[in-house]
Design a protein around this motif. Structure first.
Motif, PDB file in Angstrom:
ATOM      1  N   GLN A  54       0.873  -1.079   0.456  1.00  0.00           N
ATOM      2  CA  GLN A  54       0.004  -0.251  -0.581  1.00  0.00           C
ATOM      3  C   GLN A  54       0.867   0.819  -0.027  1.00  0.00           C
ATOM      4  O   GLN A  54       1.975   0.971   1.018  1.00  0.00           O
ATOM      5  CB  GLN A  54      -0.704   0.119   1.139  1.00  0.00           C
ATOM      6  CG  GLN A  54      -1.824  -1.329   1.491  1.00  0.00           C
ATOM      7  CD  GLN A  54      -2.655  -1.422   0.609  1.00  0.00           C
ATOM      8  OE1 GLN A  54      -3.157  -0.705   0.076  1.00  0.00           O
ATOM      9  NE2 GLN A  54      -2.723  -2.730  -0.205  1.00  0.00           N
ATOM     10  N   GLN A  55       0.511   2.477  -0.375  1.00  0.00           N
ATOM     11  CA  GLN A  55       1.020   3.410  -0.381  1.00  0.00           C
ATOM     12  C   GLN A  55       1.927   4.087   1.006  1.00  0.00           C
ATOM     13  O   GLN A  55       2.370   4.551   1.093  1.00  0.00           O
ATOM     14  CB  GLN A  55       0.234   4.555  -1.135  1.00  0.00           C
ATOM     15  CG  GLN A  55       0.075   4.103  -2.489  1.00  0.00           C
ATOM     16  CD  GLN A  55      -0.838   6.124  -2.604  1.00  0.00           C
ATOM     17  OE1 GLN A  55      -1.167   6.286  -2.651  1.00  0.00           O
ATOM     18  NE2 GLN A  55      -0.671   6.093  -4.100  1.00  0.00           N
ATOM     19  N   GLU A  56       0.648   3.309   1.587  1.00  0.00           N
ATOM     20  CA  GLU A  56       1.423   4.051   3.300  1.00  0.00           C
ATOM     21  C   GLU A  56       2.717   3.180   3.342  1.00  0.00           C
ATOM     22  O   GLU A  56       3.064   3.274   5.061  1.00  0.00           O
ATOM     23  CB  GLU A  56       0.379   3.208   4.634  1.00  0.00           C
ATOM     24  CG  GLU A  56      -0.385   2.620   4.182  1.00  0.00           C
ATOM     25  CD  GLU A  56      -1.432   2.091   3.935  1.00  0.00           C
ATOM     26  OE1 GLU A  56      -2.132   3.099   2.901  1.00  0.00           O
ATOM     27  OE2 GLU A  56      -2.642   1.456   4.401  1.00  0.00           O
ATOM     28  N   ASP A  57       2.738   1.756   3.016  1.00  0.00           N
ATOM     29  CA  ASP A  57       4.432   1.113   3.835  1.00  0.00           C
ATOM     30  C   ASP A  57       5.003   2.037   2.559  1.00  0.00           C
ATOM     31  O   ASP A  57       6.269   1.292   2.930  1.00  0.00           O
ATOM     32  CB  ASP A  57       3.822  -0.285   2.523  1.00  0.00           C
ATOM     33  CG  ASP A  57       3.099  -0.958   2.792  1.00  0.00           C
ATOM     34  OD1 ASP A  57       2.629  -1.913   1.851  1.00  0.00           O
ATOM     35  OD2 ASP A  57       2.388  -0.284   4.203  1.00  0.00           O
ATOM     36  N   SER A  58       5.199   3.182   2.127  1.00  0.00           N
ATOM     37  CA  SER A  58       6.968   4.397   1.479  1.00  0.00           C
ATOM     38  C   SER A  58       7.541   4.168   2.541  1.00  0.00           C
ATOM     39  O   SER A  58       6.782   5.145   3.279  1.00  0.00           O
ATOM     40  CB  SER A  58       6.013   4.798   0.309  1.00  0.00           C
ATOM     41  OG  SER A  58       5.458   4.294  -0.635  1.00  0.00           O
ATOM     42  N   ALA A  59       8.441   4.134   2.798  1.00  0.00           N
ATOM     43  CA  ALA A  59       9.229   3.872   3.602  1.00  0.00           C
ATOM     44  C   ALA A  59      11.136   3.512   3.451  1.00  0.00           C
ATOM     45  O   ALA A  59      10.763   3.102   2.600  1.00  0.00           O
ATOM     46  CB  ALA A  59       9.077   3.700   5.298  1.00  0.00           C
ATOM     47  N   VAL A  60      11.541   3.836   4.150  1.00  0.00           N
ATOM     48  CA  VAL A  60      12.730   3.336   4.589  1.00  0.00           C
ATOM     49  C   VAL A  60      13.420   2.307   5.532  1.00  0.00           C
ATOM     50  O   VAL A  60      12.710   2.524   6.796  1.00  0.00           O
ATOM     51  CB  VAL A  60      14.080   4.409   4.430  1.00  0.00           C
ATOM     52  CG1 VAL A  60      16.071   3.244   4.762  1.00  0.00           C
ATOM     53  CG2 VAL A  60      14.536   5.475   3.769  1.00  0.00           C
ATOM     54  N   TYR A  61      13.823   0.518   4.920  1.00  0.00           N
ATOM     55  CA  TYR A  61      13.806   0.104   6.185  1.00  0.00           C
ATOM     56  C   TYR A  61      14.540  -0.198   6.306  1.00  0.00           C
ATOM     57  O   TYR A  61      15.642  -0.779   5.343  1.00  0.00           O
ATOM     58  CB  TYR A  61      12.461  -1.367   5.095  1.00  0.00           C
ATOM     59  CG  TYR A  61      11.263  -1.103   5.056  1.00  0.00           C
ATOM     60  CD1 TYR A  61      10.872  -0.375   3.898  1.00  0.00           C
ATOM     61  CD2 TYR A  61      10.136  -1.363   5.675  1.00  0.00           C
ATOM     62  CE1 TYR A  61       9.634  -0.520   3.621  1.00  0.00           C
ATOM     63  CE2 TYR A  61       9.264  -1.686   5.784  1.00  0.00           C
ATOM     64  CZ  TYR A  61       8.752  -0.471   4.903  1.00  0.00           C
ATOM     65  OH  TYR A  61       7.123  -0.498   4.575  1.00  0.00           O
ATOM     66  N   LEU A  62      15.271  -0.300   7.545  1.00  0.00           N
ATOM     67  CA  LEU A  62      16.585  -0.559   7.324  1.00  0.00           C
ATOM     68  C   LEU A  62      16.436  -2.056   8.669  1.00  0.00           C
ATOM     69  O   LEU A  62      15.951  -2.504   9.023  1.00  0.00           O
ATOM     70  CB  LEU A  62      16.546   0.700   9.088  1.00  0.00           C
ATOM     71  CG  LEU A  62      16.941   2.025   8.033  1.00  0.00           C
ATOM     72  CD1 LEU A  62      16.604   2.987   9.763  1.00  0.00           C
ATOM     73  CD2 LEU A  62      17.979   2.556   7.216  1.00  0.00           C
ATOM     74  N   CYS A  63      17.779  -2.363   8.823  1.00  0.00           N
ATOM     75  CA  CYS A  63      18.277  -4.528   9.323  1.00  0.00           C
ATOM     76  C   CYS A  63      19.686  -3.103   9.984  1.00  0.00           C
ATOM     77  O   CYS A  63      20.625  -2.685  10.098  1.00  0.00           O
ATOM     78  CB  CYS A  63      18.453  -4.658   8.187  1.00  0.00           C
ATOM     79  SG  CYS A  63      18.812  -6.351   8.964  1.00  0.00           S
ATOM     80  N   ALA A  64      19.142  -4.106  11.167  1.00  0.00           N
ATOM     81  CA  ALA A  64      20.474  -3.778  12.450  1.00  0.00           C
ATOM     82  C   ALA A  64      20.765  -5.100  12.929  1.00  0.00           C
ATOM     83  O   ALA A  64      20.063  -6.015  13.325  1.00  0.00           O
ATOM     84  CB  ALA A  64      20.374  -2.669  12.735  1.00  0.00           C
TER      85      ALA A  64
END
Lengths: 113, 114
Positions: free
Chosen positions: B83-93
């Motif tokens: 969905q459009q609201e999933d637009s983001a930067v996904y960070l792994c640590a």
């Protein structure tokens, strides 16, 4: 939801000046960490202070923690243009000590030559 | 490896598509975290693995989000029916073990859902 709130939201200083930013949080913590983020290097860990510590130094960084006020401050001394970045405080408040972090919204710092 | 790596670095998806984001943690790191960072905000916790065990998934926004780390090393975050609201930067640590070790972050995957 975000546990921490940084203050100010933005800070503009000249090279050589000191930069101070504050973080307030809501619940008891195991430790508090500061991270820096810029477009070139991503999110980088700066310093960790445990709940039973009051002050910590690392190079030009000084962090204080006041658990009675649920607040922390980060001081960068003798700032450089390379310090331009967003700075985030992150708290580990978990009962399980797994290291799950809750970040604030960050302070955007611009250091001009 | 030298650090945490993530792929792809950028992903554009049409609404409704499924996406898979990969994270390669630092070798030997037991703990692995996924965070979601919206524009102008700090990262928000999604899920946590200790080796192959997913011990906390309380931050996953919906059942469209799924993460796995089957052999205790590489992890994949899957988002179904984006969905459009999933637009983001996904960070792994990743971190060596637990709460008192610093987390090393990857460069992130910027997801844009059109």
């Amino acid at each position: 939801s975000q546990q921490g709130e940084e203050d100010p939201q933005a800070l503009s200083i000249q090279e050589g000046e000191n930069a101070t930013m504050n973080c307030s949080y809501k619940t008891s913590i195991n430790n508090l960490q500061w991270y820096r983020q810029n477009s070139g290097r991503g999110l980088v860990h700066l310093i960790l202070i445990r709940s039973n510590e009051r002050e910590k130094h690392s190079g030009r960084l000084r962090v204080t923690l006041d658990t009675s006020k649920k607040s922390s401050s980060l001081l960068i001394t003798a700032s450089r243009a390379a310090d331009t970045a967003s700075y985030f405080c992150a708290t580990d408040a978990g009962a399980d000590s797994w290291g799950k972090l809750q970040f604030g919204a960050g302070t955007q710092v611009v250091v001009t030559p | 490896g030298a650090g945490v790596s993530q792929s792809p670095r950028y992903k554009v998806a049409k609404r409704g598509q499924d996406v898979a984001l990969r994270c390669d943690p630092i070798s030997g790191h037991v703990s692995l975290f996924w965070y979601q960072q919206a524009l102008g905000q700090g990262p928000e916790f999604l899920t946590y693995f200790q080796n192959e065990a997913q011990l906390d998934k309380s931050g996953l926004p919906s059942d469209r989000f799924f993460a796995e780390r089957p052999e205790g090393s590489v992890s994949t975050l899957k988002i179904q029916r984006t969905q459009q609201e999933d637009s983001a930067v996904y960070l792994c640590a990743s971190s060596f073990r637990d709460s008192y070790n610093e987390q090393f972050f990857g460069p992130g995957t910027r997801l844009t859902v059109l």
